[in-house]
Design an enzyme around this catalytic site. Structure first.
Site, PDB file in Angstrom:
ATOM      1  N   GLY A  94       0.804  -1.221   0.000  1.00 18.50           N
ATOM      2  CA  GLY A  94       0.000   0.000   0.000  1.00 18.50           C
ATOM      3  C   GLY A  94       0.835   1.268   0.000  1.00 18.50           C
ATOM      4  N   HIS A  95       0.158   2.404   0.040  1.00 15.29           N
ATOM      5  CA  HIS A  95       0.836   3.686  -0.129  1.00 15.29           C
ATOM      6  C   HIS A  95       1.696   4.067   1.074  1.00 15.29           C
ATOM      7  CE1 HIS A  95      -3.036   5.908   1.394  1.00 15.29           C
ATOM      8  NE2 HIS A  95      -2.779   4.848   2.087  1.00 15.29           N
TER       9      HIS A  95
END
Lengths: 350, 350, 350
Positions: free
Chosen positions: A241-242
């Site tokens: 994820g980010h």
């Protein structure tokens, strides 16, 4: 092109023991299946039994590994590290495909693309504006490289890998088909009964010697970068994820998910189908065992298991205890009866 | 093209009971939503209540399935196997798209490609060197077929499926979009503080009648083949690691992961999000239940659940026991108090 | 293009407190890393410590959020909802790329395609027969749009997303790369020792304002539609099986799987790597916590955890109890000994 046993031994720094130095070696195979003309390895005593019947011409084996009943037709290739010697042999006998300088006429290169020497760009590849590609890199058919992407030297991008805008990729990076690097992170704020998107305007920065598996996704940072450190290896179907900061030489196995804004320490191992909640720190060299779900920080050098994940020894103790639990329920029922009996007797005694 | 109820019944070997044999049937639908002009099925008594209000013109139903209150406008289509009859009806009323002989001008065929009769190759498909494609196979737009790949007859490869070099595919194989067949297995040796890649020079061999879901990954063998047996069906987003030997008619549901060098027996079922550690054997017909994590061999015909997975009955007993555990803790606390009291009393008695 | 602090404050309806109204703001950053020329936000007191040393020119902050030691060079931007104000600021400073009306010469448009005004279609995109695309929609390079697909206005379809035939997509829908919409559901009937495919002739219907992550798969209905409600957001690598009915404003996080024929209520949240068995109903606003496996219905507004999933409080109690289990086993062993001793003594007493 076959080579002689002697040539192979020299190339791999191994000593020949038995066999025929001028025998021709065509390819490599596992010890369970190797045939005439093939070289194999024996590094685990579990497989020693296979050697007796093996038709392999040669077998890499550690200097101090004792083995009986080696067939006359097999040479042992004694060396200090047979696994590494075998890797050399496989690379020699099964060379990777090489690509020369080429830009397919069906590729699309947008404005201001900088292509170094000896770069290969396959059919239907799309290279966005302001992209730079370092020498000897290979962009295979249909790979999509977004605007402002930088790709280092000696990289290999497989068909239909997608690199979104602004991603930075180091040298010797391999990205397999279907991997999506730099798609939007999953960030929303809930207002007035709807999910409002948080703009995802960061990027992904991938250091040297990273390999990224097929269909793996690495999201761009919301602000700033999602980073993958030098030498890290990521298997297929992994979600990163980010804004995660993945360290150096990290291993992430298939179907693992790392939520967002996590720090994964150097040499950490995330085994298959494991998961890490957001804002978690995994310490250097820590091991998250298969299918574990980590909600809090994991100390360096420790191993955790389970969901929620705990120290491995604690988790194992609990697993053993759970296996005794149905029995325990019966025991406690019996104790209750016995105590009742004792209480009655005690009352009678009084 | 609608057909009459009579024609449909004949085609599906069903007996008409009630309704109007010349009624026109246009399409098929579930019993919960079927309308005038549609045929449906009733195979589960849980849905019997829907028949009373259904506007469907016809309903496949087993010979011995008793049902009340069938509307006058509905014909029952009695047959021995209504599920299979309904499949025939759906296939007739909603025929799959067919593709004639065609090679799109935008497709790229490298040297020495052998294309049989009646093969379809869509736009932007890339067909590597020395590829052979059997008759009636369909390679849809943008599918990538690597060098030396063999594809049998009557296969369908959907857009942007990627078949790496050297993969062998049998007849009647369906591969959905985004599936990646033959990417490198995930194998490294750790030396001098870095992960050294083990060359992945094997391939993938897929037998006849296999279906592979969207975005599923099947890695090539390190040496030798990863194999998928005849008739096996693999859902979306499944990871099949290198050198697995998957038997015949195996079912693997979505998000399942099989590490590497496993043997999956014929007719085994790996339910959704399950996972198998490496070098494990799953016996013939065994069932790995959803979300289970298997670390050791599973005997043929057994069912396992949990992570770590255990025999289903054992796992269920443990689950029941766990649900009683908070109560058990209280009970034991009470017992401790009672025993303390008894011990005191006993002391007093002495 | 930088703007002044004053312009930014006005645009975002914030009040300037300190700092220099004519300072130039170039970009946005997190409070942990913001530099001169950047705007940041402070919405969580956990990060208050960063403000003292921050070089940011401006910081969005709630009207009532108290903070010490603000540097002279930093303006506070007071507002009622700093998260939303910051989103506005980020969107202004980092504007999304815009696409004008364009159809790439390398795109393929089959017969009877209806393209509205201001639509962008990138290189190697394939648009099937009878497709309609609403105004201002963007079909990026290599996206595949099957026959009879309808795409609304202001959609963005990223490279190598694949939309199978007959899918219907509303307005303002974003579909990231590698997402596969409308592949066949996973349905077979087992007859005569083989798995017979149930034809998958339905479609997928996606309502307005939906975002679908990279490499996510949403299968078409067997009959009828798989539906995704307005405003729902689906992360990467999610599997949504056939005939699911996903409500409005649902959140599904990465690596989650929903088997088939489920109903997911409005505002439900399926956290990362969770899984839902088939024919399950998840009530409105229910939360399935990370890595949970749901086999039965979940009531509206409740939270469930674990595999098999239970009410969160029950699951947590059991987790606490499990952590006490190894100790409990010892306690019970001790009790058994004590009771044995008491029984002996009692016998002696008699």
């Amino acid at each position: 092109m076959p080579i002689t046993l002697k040539e192979l031994a020299d190339f791999c720094d191994a000593q020949i023991e038995g066999g025929n130095p001028s025998a021709l070696i065509y390819s490599a195979a596992d010890i369970t299946s190797a045939q005439v003309g093939q070289v194999t390895q024996l590094t685990n005593s579990r497989y020693s039994g296979y050697i007796k019947e093996s038709k392999a011409c040669a077998c890499f084996i550690a200097n101090d590994f004792s083995v009986d009943a080696v067939p006359d037709t097999m040479a042992l290739l004694r060396c200090s590290d047979p696994e590494m010697a075998f890797i050399k042999a496989v690379s020699l006998l099964h060379p990777a495909k090489t690509y020369g300088q080429y830009i397919a006429p069906q590729a699309v290169l947008e404005a201001n693309v900088s292509v170094a020497n000896n770069v290969y760009i396959g059919a239907f590849a799309v290279i966005g504006e302001n992209v730079s590609i370092g020498e000897h890199s290979v962009i295979l058919a249909g790979a999509y490289i977004g605007n402002n992407v930088k790709i280092g030297k000696h990289c290999q991008i497989y068909p239909y890998a997608v690199i979104y805008d602004d991603v930075v990729i180091g040298d010797n990076v391999v990205i397999h088909s279907g991997a999506i690097i730099g798609a939007d992170g999953f960030g929303y704020k809930f207002r007035n009964h709807v999910h409002v998107k948080v703009p995802q305007v960061g990027n992904v920065v991938i250091a040297d010697n990273v390999e990224i598996g097929a269909n793996t996704c690495i999201d761009r940072g919301a602000l700033g970068s999602t980073t993958i450190g030098t030498g890290s290896k990521i298997d297929n179907l992994v979600q990163v994820g980010h804004n995660n900061k993945v360290g150096k030489n990290v291993i992430m196995c298939g179907l693992t998910g790392v939520s967002g804004s996590c720090t994964i320490g150097d040499y950490a191992i995330l085994a298959g189908s494991s998961g890490i909640a957001d804002h978690v720190t995994i310490g250097q060299g820590a091991v998250v065992m298969a299918r574990s779900g980590v909600a809090g920080d994991v100390a360096a050098g420790t191993q955790v298991f389970g969901s929620p994940a705990k120290d491995k020894r604690t988790a194992y103790k609990e697993q053993v205890a759970i296996s005794k639990l149905p029995e325990l329920l019966k025991k406690v029922k019996l104790l209750e009866e016995k105590i009742l009996a004792l209480e009655k007797q005690e009352k009678n005694d009084d």
